[in-house]
Design an enzyme around this catalytic site. Structure first.
Site, mmCIF file in Angstrom:
data_model
loop_
_atom_site.group_PDB
_atom_site.id
_atom_site.type_symbol
_atom_site.label_atom_id
_atom_site.label_comp_id
_atom_site.label_asym_id
_atom_site.label_seq_id
_atom_site.Cartn_x
_atom_site.Cartn_y
_atom_site.Cartn_z
ATOM 1 N N HIS A 1 0.850 -1.187 0.000
ATOM 2 C CA HIS A 1 0.000 0.000 0.000
ATOM 3 C C HIS A 1 0.878 1.227 0.000
ATOM 4 O O HIS A 1 1.925 1.241 0.640
ATOM 5 C CB HIS A 1 -0.910 0.014 1.242
ATOM 6 C CG HIS A 1 -2.070 0.922 1.081
ATOM 7 N ND1 HIS A 1 -1.998 2.277 1.327
ATOM 8 C CD2 HIS A 1 -3.329 0.676 0.656
ATOM 9 C CE1 HIS A 1 -3.165 2.810 1.068
ATOM 10 N NE2 HIS A 1 -3.994 1.875 0.658
ATOM 11 N N ASP B 1 -7.987 -5.516 0.123
ATOM 12 C CA ASP B 1 -8.425 -6.379 -0.974
ATOM 13 C C ASP B 1 -8.036 -7.838 -0.800
ATOM 14 O O ASP B 1 -8.560 -8.705 -1.494
ATOM 15 C CB ASP B 1 -7.839 -5.871 -2.300
ATOM 16 C CG ASP B 1 -8.451 -4.546 -2.687
ATOM 17 O OD1 ASP B 1 -9.652 -4.389 -2.468
ATOM 18 O OD2 ASP B 1 -7.722 -3.683 -3.195
HETATM 19 N N1 ACO Z 1 4.087 -7.749 -4.654
HETATM 20 C C1 ACO Z 1 5.412 -7.735 -4.873
HETATM 21 N N2 ACO Z 1 6.188 -6.638 -4.796
HETATM 22 C C2 ACO Z 1 5.580 -5.487 -4.491
HETATM 23 C C3 ACO Z 1 4.196 -5.418 -4.250
HETATM 24 C C4 ACO Z 1 3.445 -6.597 -4.326
HETATM 25 N N3 ACO Z 1 2.118 -6.588 -4.121
HETATM 26 N N4 ACO Z 1 3.861 -4.145 -3.971
HETATM 27 C C5 ACO Z 1 5.010 -3.449 -4.040
HETATM 28 N N5 ACO Z 1 6.047 -4.254 -4.350
HETATM 29 C C6 ACO Z 1 7.454 -3.867 -4.483
HETATM 30 C C7 ACO Z 1 7.662 -3.040 -5.736
HETATM 31 O O1 ACO Z 1 7.972 -3.870 -6.840
HETATM 32 C C8 ACO Z 1 8.798 -2.140 -5.335
HETATM 33 O O2 ACO Z 1 9.979 -2.891 -5.398
HETATM 34 P P1 ACO Z 1 11.404 -2.170 -5.762
HETATM 35 O O3 ACO Z 1 11.642 -1.174 -4.681
HETATM 36 O O4 ACO Z 1 12.363 -3.303 -5.770
HETATM 37 O O5 ACO Z 1 11.202 -1.541 -7.105
HETATM 38 C C9 ACO Z 1 8.524 -1.865 -3.861
HETATM 39 O O6 ACO Z 1 7.751 -2.977 -3.393
HETATM 40 C C10 ACO Z 1 7.761 -0.570 -3.600
HETATM 41 O O7 ACO Z 1 6.534 -0.670 -4.297
HETATM 42 P P2 ACO Z 1 5.884 0.492 -5.158
HETATM 43 O O8 ACO Z 1 5.269 -0.096 -6.387
HETATM 44 O O9 ACO Z 1 6.862 1.603 -5.328
HETATM 45 O O10 ACO Z 1 4.769 0.968 -4.179
HETATM 46 P P3 ACO Z 1 3.606 1.931 -4.563
HETATM 47 O O11 ACO Z 1 3.324 2.711 -3.345
HETATM 48 O O12 ACO Z 1 3.916 2.684 -5.808
HETATM 49 O O13 ACO Z 1 2.403 0.960 -4.934
HETATM 50 C C11 ACO Z 1 0.601 -0.534 -4.702
HETATM 51 C C12 ACO Z 1 1.431 0.576 -4.033
HETATM 52 C C13 ACO Z 1 0.099 -0.038 -6.064
HETATM 53 C C14 ACO Z 1 -0.607 -0.811 -3.825
HETATM 54 C C15 ACO Z 1 1.493 -1.790 -4.853
HETATM 55 O O14 ACO Z 1 1.905 -2.245 -3.591
HETATM 56 C C16 ACO Z 1 0.789 -2.892 -5.612
HETATM 57 O O15 ACO Z 1 0.807 -2.896 -6.855
HETATM 58 N N6 ACO Z 1 0.124 -3.866 -4.904
HETATM 59 C C17 ACO Z 1 -0.607 -4.918 -5.559
HETATM 60 C C18 ACO Z 1 -1.949 -4.378 -6.049
HETATM 61 C C19 ACO Z 1 -2.913 -4.120 -4.912
HETATM 62 O O16 ACO Z 1 -3.090 -4.922 -4.019
HETATM 63 N N7 ACO Z 1 -3.583 -2.950 -4.986
HETATM 64 C C20 ACO Z 1 -4.580 -2.562 -3.993
HETATM 65 C C21 ACO Z 1 -4.140 -1.300 -3.305
HETATM 66 S S1 ACO Z 1 -5.193 -0.926 -1.961
HETATM 67 C C22 ACO Z 1 -6.565 -0.284 -2.634
HETATM 68 O O17 ACO Z 1 -6.624 0.298 -3.666
HETATM 69 C C23 ACO Z 1 -7.762 -0.541 -1.853
#
Ligand code: ACO
Length: 446
Positions: A306, A363
């Site tokens: 998140h 979720d």
């Molecule tokens: N699985 C694996 N790796 C992840 C995940 C995940 N679910 N989420 C983040 N990471 C990793 C990223 O690849 C990144 O790695 P890096 O530093 O090596 O490049 C690091 O963790 C930081 O992640 P970001 O993508 O920069 O985090 P951001 O804040 O931009 O994204 C998000 C947040 C979109 C929720 C992300 O965690 C994600 O895509 N999760 C999966 C989708 C999801 O569950 N979305 C629901 C969000 S909650 C909502 O809307 C109710």
């Protein structure tokens, strides 16, 4: 004199006001920085930008806190209904008994759609995605409520807010019926908000759906937990559209589109697809976690991570407990719940997830409850949208009342500097996948 921050850029010093929120969140106000210095701030993806001052929802991502108008989400989940929470979000205080009764009455009063709107559904193909239908129909509803477009008084807003909240469930259920090719079901005035929605989703002309109180309560909880979440992607979209003076219905229709994406509201359906994939492929939890960690796989653990919560999403804790309770009560044993638990455990003990502070979000378990109460996967994000409607309405109201200037971010331009227009015969072909070379000769876009 209030505190100032100092910024030094290119040998010059600027003093910037420091703003402190009611929960001691500290921000540096840079709104006049460009006028004074020509310098802008750059924050790709807005991860550290406060786009507004808001009194609606407070989140402390480090401590896993979520409060609507100051009230902890745990208390609302335990004691409140969706309609009461909606009132709280929109008007700032919990309603009195009389206000709540009047609010419920308004929901009943506005539950029907104009007959002209029902005809629109004939134009959508069966298999049309319910999120596309929901967004289109919310926008179309403004055509039948022209007073909303001008929104000249607070009274118009009260009625518009009630109309939108009430009609959203009717539109959503009809979107589902359209997507499966069943006749649309009219609402029933004797039902409460959630029961009525279930009735419109699951009744068929010769068989009435009887709302089960356990299912109705589970639905209330899902809606309450999704009702607002500060400046997330869809709410920021609603505020952005609202800031141009666009009407409540148009702004919230845009919110639905933003919510649709798999990184936002679409994640609840993506979680179920992921669990199904693991089940069908016979892959172990360990293997799947290894695959997620391998960056070349481009796979994420859906329902994890998140932007704001770096501890635990408090909604995930509530919904995980509710999933146990609801499945027990309905006497459902879903192997997907066992798989989700195992996946969570494996991820939480893995260094990759620990170091990146990735925890389950709302979720991760919401889809399992929705599945248990009979909601089809393609409607999961629609459920999220119904739940989020009070938050969107409250945020729209805040922009409208505040008379906000149009939202208009800046950018740092990194494209070509000035160059001459080149006559067509002198240009070199640039490779564009799908429309280069032969494809272009054949007429291009396939
Ligand atoms: N699985 C694996 N790796 C992840 C995940 C995940 N679910 N989420 C983040 N990471 C990793 C990223 O690849 C990144 O790695 P890096 O530093 O090596 O490049 C690091 O963790 C930081 O992640 P970001 O993508 O920069 O985090 P951001 O804040 O931009 O994204 C998000 C947040 C979109 C929720 C992300 O965690 C994600 O895509 N999760 C999966 C989708 C999801 O569950 N979305 C629901 C969000 S909650 C909502 O809307 C109710």
């Amino acid at each position: 004199m209030s505190e100032m921050a100092t910024l030094q850029v290119q040998g010059k010093t600027y003093n910037l006001p420091v703003v402190v929120g009611t929960e001691n969140e500290v921000a540096v106000d840079i709104s006049k920085l460009r006028a004074e210095s020509g310098v802008i701030t750059l924050d790709d993806g807005y991860s550290n930008t406060g786009s507004c001052r808001s009194t609606i929802t407070f989140i402390d991502g480090e401590r896993g806190i979520l409060r609507y108008r100051g009230i902890p989400i745990e208390q609302l989940a335990e004691h409140s209904t969706f309609l009461e929470t909606a009132w709280l979000l929109i008007y700032g205080e919990l309603p009195t008994a009389e206000q709540l009764q009047c609010w419920s009455h308004r929901m009943t009063q506005y539950e029907m759609l104009h007959e002209g709107l029902y005809k629109h559904y004939d134009g959508f193909p069966s298999q049309g995605h319910p999120m596309a239908i929901l967004s289109a129909m919310i926008n179309a509803t403004s055509c039948y409520n022209p007073d909303v477009i001008k929104m000249e008084s607070a009274e118009t807003f009260q009625s518009a807010a009630a109309r939108l909240l009430s009609k959203t469930r009717t539109i959503a259920a009809a979107a589902y019926k359209t997507s499966i090719g069943q006749p649309l079901i009219y609402p029933k005035p004797e039902y409460d908000y959630c029961s009525n929605f279930l009735h419109m989703m699951f009744s068929i002309p010769f068989k009435e759906y009887e709302p089960d109180p356990d299912i109705v309560n589970a639905l209330q909880l899902i809606f309450v937990l999704h009702a607002d979440h500060e400046q997330n992607c869809s709410t920021s979209t609603v505020r952005m559209v609202a800031s141009s003076g666009a009407n409540l219905f148009a702004s919230c229709a845009a919110g639905v589109c933003a919510l649709w994406g798999p990184l936002h509201g679409g994640a609840n359906a993506a979680v179920i697809e992921m669990l199904k994939y693991i089940q069908d492929s016979g892959m172990s939890v360990k293997e799947y976690v290894a695959k997620v960690k391998d960056k070349t796989s481009h796979i994420k653990l859906m329902g994890f991570g998140h932007r704001v919560y770096k501890n635990y999403d408090p909604r995930a804790r509530i919904i995980k407990a509710a999933a146990d309770r609801v499945l027990n009560k309905l006497q459902i044993h879903d192997p997907m719940l066992d798989l989700a638990r195992a996946l969570e455990e494996a991820a939480l003990s893995d260094d990759y997830f620990k170091e990146k502070k990735l925890y389950p979000n709302v979720d991760f378990y919401s889809g399992i409850i929705m599945k248990a109460i009979g909601i089809p996967v393609e409607m999961f994000t629609v459920m999220f949208a119904i739940g989020r409607m009070p938050g969107w309405i409250a945020n729209w109201k805040e922009v409208w009342e505040g008379g906000a200037r149009i939202y208009r971010p800046r950018q740092v331009y990194v494209g070509p500097t000035e160059r001459e227009y080149m006559p067509i015969g002198q240009r070199k072909e640039m490779h564009i996948p799908g429309i280069s070379g032969e494809a272009a000769m054949r007429g291009g876009c396939q």
